[in-house]
Design an enzyme around this catalytic site. Sequence first.
Site, PDB file in Angstrom:
ATOM      1  CB  SER A 185      -1.040  -0.154   1.253  1.00 55.49           C
ATOM      2  OG  SER A 185      -2.019   0.861   0.954  1.00 55.49           O
ATOM      3  CG  ASP A 236      -7.080  -1.763  -3.681  1.00 57.67           C
ATOM      4  OD1 ASP A 236      -7.619  -1.023  -2.905  1.00 57.67           O
ATOM      5  OD2 ASP A 236      -6.048  -2.065  -3.606  1.00 57.67           O
ATOM      6  CG  HIS A 268      -5.937  -1.842   0.284  1.00 57.51           C
ATOM      7  ND1 HIS A 268      -5.201  -1.406  -0.849  1.00 57.51           N
ATOM      8  CD2 HIS A 268      -5.613  -1.773   1.140  1.00 57.51           C
ATOM      9  CE1 HIS A 268      -4.298  -0.804  -0.405  1.00 57.51           C
ATOM     10  NE2 HIS A 268      -4.478  -0.773   0.888  1.00 57.51           N
TER      11      HIS A 268
END
Length: 702
Positions: free
Chosen positions: A554, A639, A674
């Site tokens: 991320s 995501d 995600h």
Amino acid sequence: MLRSILASLVLVTPLVGQESTPKAERRPFLHQEHGESRPDDYSWLKNRDDPAVRKYLEAENAYTSAYFQPLKPLYSTLLKELRSRVVDEDVGVPVQRGAYLYYEKYVAGSEYETLCRKKAAGGVEEIMLDFNQRAKGHPVFLGGGASVSPDDRLLAWKENHDGTDMYTLHFLELATGKLLPDEIAGTAFHMGPVWGNDNRTLFYTTPDEAQRSYRVMRHVLGGKPGDDVIVYQETDRQFDVRAFPTKDRKYLMIESGSSNTTETRVVPLDRPEEAATVLIPRKQGIRHNVAHRDGRWYSVSNLGGTNGCLLTAVDAGGKLGEWEEFWPYEEKLALQWVDAFASHIVVGARNEGVPGVFLLDPETKDKVRERRWVPAPVEGGSFDSDETPDYHATAQRVMYTSYVTPFTVADLNLADGTMKILKQKKVPSGFDSTKYVVEKVEAKAADSVVLPVWLVRRKDLPLDGSAGLVLDGYGSYGSCSDPWFDAGGLSLLDRGVTLATAQVRGGGEFGRTWYEAGRVLKKEVTFTDYIACAKRLVELKYTSPSGLCAYGASAGGLIMGYVLNQAPELFRAVVADVPFVDALNTQFDPTIPLVTGEYEEWGNPEDRAVFDVMRRYVPYENVKPQTYPSLYVTTGWNDPRVAYWEPAKWVAKIRAVHQGKNPVLLETNFDAGHGGATGRYAQLEDVARRYAFILRELGKEN
């Protein structure tokens, strides 16, 4: 202008000795900002309705599968090892709430947890809800936010079936197992529902079109969602909203906040139909974390200093008296949160980088002298509070772990600070902590700031630079990157690969000052800190560039992209999970989820100074012809936090200019968001692939 489907098909170029290598088409496109043009030839990959986008991503998946094909024996061995460390039959530590003990459990072979309870006075187990049943027929399932009504009759929970951050709220009558007709779609992901004390009113949050949590809604059971009332709506797009009850259940707290500023409203839970009133008005740059006890408010706030101080004020019926200093500001103490019990105040803190809590008797006269500091029980580990909903509890539930300490749940006695261990996670296949050594290394940043690096390695590993090492990095949002026990990581450790964590600026390991030193116009410090940590590990012969692997997920993916561009010679391989690598283009688009709320993290590139800084460090902007280390990138089609096109564009651009033979791999999970796979066993498959890649690139696949 859109091209025809035929003209936009993915180009595939054969490479000698390899499967066909995907090459995304370059479609010239220019961004125009600040009187300048920026090329973005892969911008078309944002259009998920273009069939060529899916075709390209599927070609990348096929190419990645071909890479892993010869590694099937290694992958199978790793997967077997990972599964051997999973506790098939696992029961969580019960938490008392009212007359019941509530807990979660896993049954053998199940992917998801089952929610259970039993009478605290002694009773048989009641299965409230089996998430495995709810997940049937869905490739992705996310369940959570479970909340039982104060009278213990009703269960509210949220679930999601596509990996996005949009959840549906459901209700269950526990005595009969009957689903109530009330069903609320489109609720926000990041908070559970809150019951009013009337057992029929429920508060929840909803997102706007950019998936920013911006509304608190009130639902009365039996009513239709269209009849639900807006309790509060946040109009500033840099702020989002969360709602939670005070521990004594006197108030619903509605906190509207950005990275720098908070504002707090309250609704009395005994009168949930009342309008929300402002408790603490917003003042730019001032933050409060608030708890309530016995007619007083307590706040960890930066009013008295950057790293936070503890304040108190009288509660005048939902109104705030004047703030008083509970104890003076101390720079070395980074205060993080406050919780209030009937007998004690608990403050989460970092004491010169060490996590722990302070215990305070609110009636004591000398607040400073009589506070009790309880540090993490393990050096170089993580430590945090766990759910303790009972206002009259005499112990705070805590959890801690380290590289060699499995996840541990304990009760922290509020009066004397002693801990009673309730459960420590088992490793069914066995774990001998004496085989490993945990060490702390100090690196120096370019400005001479000392950067901690924690690492764990096998004791018999020679320190001659020959070992492989995986260096994890994050350094954003003020999050603390403390080491934790990962049973899966034993598969790397036992093959001679050291695991390390860099505590770089932009994180919160030393409080708000550490965070402030690595955000917005100073963000590049995060990345150069990470490189300094990597160089120090090489200098001390824990590894060498031929054995060093970088890992980031991320926002940590920004670090991965930066080091690929700026120091490719320092790393053998890089793993980037759902990496935030196209940050400049994303921050220019306020319709993308999270963007406006993160102007205070990355900056708004409409500001020329921010634009210049971001253009200098954003990975996608700085890809250039050179030899790149081996690269494995993952993303999720659904995501909402780091859109699939960011990694896709980045990989396409790297492959177009990569001058070496190291593999560049992109893997898209078309069913996930995600977090990737959602089941506890399915997640192991992702880990096994990541480890197989690392071991292959470090020459340890046999």
